[in-house]
Design a protein around this motif. Structure first.
Motif, PDB file in Angstrom:
ATOM      1  N   ALA A   1       0.810  -1.108   0.048  1.00  0.00           N
ATOM      2  CA  ALA A   1      -0.165   0.042   0.070  1.00  0.00           C
ATOM      3  C   ALA A   1       0.793   1.081   0.093  1.00  0.00           C
ATOM      4  O   ALA A   1       0.575   2.251  -0.621  1.00  0.00           O
ATOM      5  CB  ALA A   1      -0.699   0.152   1.303  1.00  0.00           C
ATOM      6  N   THR A   2       1.999   1.191   0.839  1.00  0.00           N
ATOM      7  CA  THR A   2       2.910   2.251   0.827  1.00  0.00           C
ATOM      8  C   THR A   2       3.445   2.442  -0.715  1.00  0.00           C
ATOM      9  O   THR A   2       3.752   3.761  -1.004  1.00  0.00           O
ATOM     10  CB  THR A   2       4.085   2.126   1.796  1.00  0.00           C
ATOM     11  OG1 THR A   2       3.507   2.135   3.044  1.00  0.00           O
ATOM     12  CG2 THR A   2       5.386   3.005   1.629  1.00  0.00           C
ATOM     13  N   ARG A   3       3.921   1.868  -1.327  1.00  0.00           N
ATOM     14  CA  ARG A   3       4.427   1.827  -2.646  1.00  0.00           C
ATOM     15  C   ARG A   3       3.466   2.322  -3.750  1.00  0.00           C
ATOM     16  O   ARG A   3       3.659   3.256  -4.512  1.00  0.00           O
ATOM     17  CB  ARG A   3       4.896   0.409  -3.151  1.00  0.00           C
ATOM     18  CG  ARG A   3       6.165   0.170  -2.506  1.00  0.00           C
ATOM     19  CD  ARG A   3       7.085  -1.189  -3.141  1.00  0.00           C
ATOM     20  NE  ARG A   3       6.380  -2.222  -2.696  1.00  0.00           N
ATOM     21  CZ  ARG A   3       6.644  -3.061  -1.814  1.00  0.00           C
ATOM     22  NH1 ARG A   3       7.767  -2.870  -0.854  1.00  0.00           N
ATOM     23  NH2 ARG A   3       5.877  -4.252  -1.334  1.00  0.00           N
ATOM     24  N   ARG A   4       2.283   1.919  -3.417  1.00  0.00           N
ATOM     25  CA  ARG A   4       0.997   2.595  -4.297  1.00  0.00           C
ATOM     26  C   ARG A   4       0.756   4.100  -4.028  1.00  0.00           C
ATOM     27  O   ARG A   4       0.768   4.904  -5.210  1.00  0.00           O
ATOM     28  CB  ARG A   4      -0.195   1.756  -4.303  1.00  0.00           C
ATOM     29  CG  ARG A   4      -0.125   0.445  -4.936  1.00  0.00           C
ATOM     30  CD  ARG A   4      -1.612  -0.481  -5.057  1.00  0.00           C
ATOM     31  NE  ARG A   4      -2.126  -0.386  -3.494  1.00  0.00           N
ATOM     32  CZ  ARG A   4      -2.141  -1.558  -3.040  1.00  0.00           C
ATOM     33  NH1 ARG A   4      -1.582  -2.531  -3.335  1.00  0.00           N
ATOM     34  NH2 ARG A   4      -2.785  -1.420  -1.638  1.00  0.00           N
ATOM     35  N   LEU A   5       0.853   4.258  -2.785  1.00  0.00           N
ATOM     36  CA  LEU A   5       0.619   5.696  -2.508  1.00  0.00           C
ATOM     37  C   LEU A   5       1.646   6.655  -2.833  1.00  0.00           C
ATOM     38  O   LEU A   5       1.614   7.839  -3.281  1.00  0.00           O
ATOM     39  CB  LEU A   5       0.215   5.711  -0.798  1.00  0.00           C
ATOM     40  CG  LEU A   5      -0.902   5.074  -0.194  1.00  0.00           C
ATOM     41  CD1 LEU A   5      -0.769   5.077   1.226  1.00  0.00           C
ATOM     42  CD2 LEU A   5      -2.279   5.921  -0.961  1.00  0.00           C
ATOM     43  N   ALA A   6       2.966   5.945  -2.884  1.00  0.00           N
ATOM     44  CA  ALA A   6       4.197   6.789  -2.847  1.00  0.00           C
ATOM     45  C   ALA A   6       4.126   6.856  -4.788  1.00  0.00           C
ATOM     46  O   ALA A   6       4.329   8.165  -4.926  1.00  0.00           O
ATOM     47  CB  ALA A   6       5.377   6.055  -2.583  1.00  0.00           C
ATOM     48  N   GLU A   7       3.651   6.185  -5.390  1.00  0.00           N
ATOM     49  CA  GLU A   7       3.755   6.164  -6.615  1.00  0.00           C
ATOM     50  C   GLU A   7       2.694   7.501  -7.136  1.00  0.00           C
ATOM     51  O   GLU A   7       2.925   8.244  -8.110  1.00  0.00           O
ATOM     52  CB  GLU A   7       3.359   4.845  -7.276  1.00  0.00           C
ATOM     53  CG  GLU A   7       3.568   4.838  -9.086  1.00  0.00           C
ATOM     54  CD  GLU A   7       3.044   3.507  -9.626  1.00  0.00           C
ATOM     55  OE1 GLU A   7       3.038   3.567 -10.737  1.00  0.00           O
ATOM     56  OE2 GLU A   7       3.125   2.594  -8.545  1.00  0.00           O
ATOM     57  N   ARG A   8       1.423   7.531  -6.539  1.00  0.00           N
ATOM     58  CA  ARG A   8       0.381   8.426  -6.736  1.00  0.00           C
ATOM     59  C   ARG A   8       1.065   9.799  -6.350  1.00  0.00           C
ATOM     60  O   ARG A   8       0.851  10.582  -7.137  1.00  0.00           O
ATOM     61  CB  ARG A   8      -0.823   8.198  -6.075  1.00  0.00           C
ATOM     62  CG  ARG A   8      -1.411   6.784  -6.607  1.00  0.00           C
ATOM     63  CD  ARG A   8      -2.477   6.529  -5.647  1.00  0.00           C
ATOM     64  NE  ARG A   8      -3.567   7.536  -5.766  1.00  0.00           N
ATOM     65  CZ  ARG A   8      -4.738   7.427  -5.081  1.00  0.00           C
ATOM     66  NH1 ARG A   8      -5.143   6.438  -4.207  1.00  0.00           N
ATOM     67  NH2 ARG A   8      -5.604   8.493  -5.119  1.00  0.00           N
ATOM     68  N   ALA A   9       1.819   9.788  -5.347  1.00  0.00           N
ATOM     69  CA  ALA A   9       2.352  11.188  -4.841  1.00  0.00           C
ATOM     70  C   ALA A   9       3.399  11.862  -5.641  1.00  0.00           C
ATOM     71  O   ALA A   9       3.467  12.889  -6.013  1.00  0.00           O
ATOM     72  CB  ALA A   9       2.907  11.072  -3.387  1.00  0.00           C
ATOM     73  N   ALA A  10       3.989  10.786  -6.358  1.00  0.00           N
ATOM     74  CA  ALA A  10       5.016  11.126  -7.106  1.00  0.00           C
ATOM     75  C   ALA A  10       4.439  11.858  -8.420  1.00  0.00           C
ATOM     76  O   ALA A  10       5.280  13.006  -8.940  1.00  0.00           O
ATOM     77  CB  ALA A  10       5.922   9.991  -7.666  1.00  0.00           C
ATOM     78  N   ALA A  11       3.240  11.799  -8.798  1.00  0.00           N
ATOM     79  CA  ALA A  11       2.672  12.316 -10.066  1.00  0.00           C
ATOM     80  C   ALA A  11       2.498  14.016  -9.462  1.00  0.00           C
ATOM     81  O   ALA A  11       2.455  14.695 -10.706  1.00  0.00           O
ATOM     82  CB  ALA A  11       1.459  11.635 -10.352  1.00  0.00           C
ATOM     83  N   PHE A  12       2.569  14.209  -8.312  1.00  0.00           N
ATOM     84  CA  PHE A  12       2.502  15.475  -7.858  1.00  0.00           C
ATOM     85  C   PHE A  12       3.832  16.241  -7.621  1.00  0.00           C
ATOM     86  O   PHE A  12       3.797  17.461  -7.189  1.00  0.00           O
ATOM     87  CB  PHE A  12       1.605  15.882  -6.643  1.00  0.00           C
ATOM     88  CG  PHE A  12       0.216  15.476  -6.802  1.00  0.00           C
ATOM     89  CD1 PHE A  12      -0.734  16.246  -6.942  1.00  0.00           C
ATOM     90  CD2 PHE A  12      -0.267  14.149  -6.886  1.00  0.00           C
ATOM     91  CE1 PHE A  12      -2.068  16.206  -7.111  1.00  0.00           C
ATOM     92  CE2 PHE A  12      -1.576  13.733  -6.959  1.00  0.00           C
ATOM     93  CZ  PHE A  12      -2.567  14.857  -7.062  1.00  0.00           C
ATOM     94  N   GLY A  13       4.768  15.445  -7.954  1.00  0.00           N
ATOM     95  CA  GLY A  13       6.353  15.899  -7.595  1.00  0.00           C
ATOM     96  C   GLY A  13       6.219  15.776  -5.976  1.00  0.00           C
ATOM     97  O   GLY A  13       7.527  16.661  -5.723  1.00  0.00           O
ATOM     98  N   VAL A  14       5.777  15.019  -5.437  1.00  0.00           N
ATOM     99  CA  VAL A  14       6.004  14.727  -3.770  1.00  0.00           C
ATOM    100  C   VAL A  14       6.687  13.518  -3.561  1.00  0.00           C
ATOM    101  O   VAL A  14       6.325  12.670  -3.861  1.00  0.00           O
ATOM    102  CB  VAL A  14       4.605  15.098  -3.226  1.00  0.00           C
ATOM    103  CG1 VAL A  14       4.917  14.925  -1.758  1.00  0.00           C
ATOM    104  CG2 VAL A  14       3.832  16.301  -3.427  1.00  0.00           C
ATOM    105  N   GLY A  15       7.761  13.360  -2.778  1.00  0.00           N
ATOM    106  CA  GLY A  15       8.676  12.332  -2.458  1.00  0.00           C
ATOM    107  C   GLY A  15       7.743  11.992  -1.056  1.00  0.00           C
ATOM    108  O   GLY A  15       7.165  12.548  -0.359  1.00  0.00           O
TER     109      GLY A  15
END
Length: 299
Positions: A107-121
């Motif tokens: 779940a963490t990896r999925r959320l991080a991938e979505r956040a990356a689309a906003f330029g957020v680490g």
């Protein structure tokens, strides 16, 4: 470099003392909680309150999360009025999210991938040490994420952690926390068994920490939980349902990786029995209540 403005979502039993450490360290902190009173209680300490997570994301550089589970993390970040509500590319100030919640690695990896689309680490940074560790500023943090993101937030985490360890890419922190919880839950269950055996054998279970001090069975958990299992009226430090959530996540990770974990499987069944007995809200020490069912012939 200008001081970063921090946001914090989830000032509960763990989050509130962590926020106070950040404020004492001189950080500017804006807070949000689903229950406004929990956020407002920190105003006297110097925190500012945001009306929504999205409003907080527009005013802060780094946001730290400490919420109940993966569903709560997703809602706070991507739900209506969430930190990153809206379409990728829409303007928010926040550049990094640090998640102190304990949630599944996938779940963490999925959320991080979505956040990356906003330029957020994304840095997954679950903690160990409990409420006492949060209050004393001595938490252990196991982190996953890009090395640059980890390096950027490490000085922030030092306000309430005695140790911060980078374990690898996104999700590695959560996997390490599962390892931690496998050890903790199995140990607390074993302590409950020892206390139960001592009681049924007619010896004073409360003296176990003294008797075992310095031996291989001595540990922080032994010294913490024997008193909690033998005394009444102590303030709760967590609910068995949290242990059950963690052990269920361990079981899922074990299945995904093909890892035999028979001890954790037994602890999982013990916790399910506790829930069926109405002990989901009991303190972590409630393992003893599951084991202290009357023997045949006892009233």
């Amino acid at each position: 470099m200008d001081e970063q403005v921090l946001g914090f979502c989830g000032p509960g039993l763990m989050g509130a003392p962590m926020i106070r450490h950040l404020l004492r360290a001189g950080h500017a902190v804006r807070v949000w909680n689903r229950t406004p009173a929990k956020a407002e209680a920190l105003i006297a300490d110097g925190a500012q309150v945001a009306a929504t997570p999205n409003g907080l994301a527009r005013e802060t550089d780094v946001v730290l999360l400490c919420v109940a589970d993966a569903a709560a993390v997703e809602q706070v970040v991507f739900g209506e009025h969430g930190l990153l509500a809206g379409a990728p590319g829409e303007s928010v100030r926040v550049r990094r999210i640090v998640d102190h919640s304990s949630i599944p690695p996938d779940a963490t990896r999925r959320l991080a991938e979505r956040a990356a689309a906003f330029g957020v680490g994304w840095v997954d940074a679950p903690v160990s040490g409990g409420v006492a560790g949060a209050q004393s500023g001595s938490l252990a943090i196991m982190a996953g994420g890009a090395a640059t993101d980890f390096a950027a937030v490490t000085p922030i985490l030092a306000a309430y952690a005695a140790r911060v360890t980078h374990m690898g890419g996104v999700g590695a922190g959560q996997t390490t926390k599962l390892c931690n919880q496998a050890i903790v839950t199995a140990t607390v269950a074993a302590i409950a068994e020892a206390v139960s055996l001592a009681r049924r054998s007619g010896i004073d279970a409360a003296k176990l920490p003294e008797a075992l001090a310095g031996g291989w069975a001595d540990s922080t958990l032994l010294r913490t939980f024997v008193p909690r299992m033998t005394q009444d009226g102590l303030e709760p430090i967590g609910a068995l349902k949290t242990f059950q959530k963690d052990v269920d996540t361990i079981a899922a990770a074990a299945a995904q990786t093909g890892t035999p974990m028979p001890v954790s499987g037994t602890v999982q069944q013990l916790l399910r029995l506790g829930a069926a007995m109405g002990l989901a809200q009991a303190d972590f020490s409630g393992f003893i209540d599951v084991l202290q069912t009357p023997r045949t012939g006892e009233a």
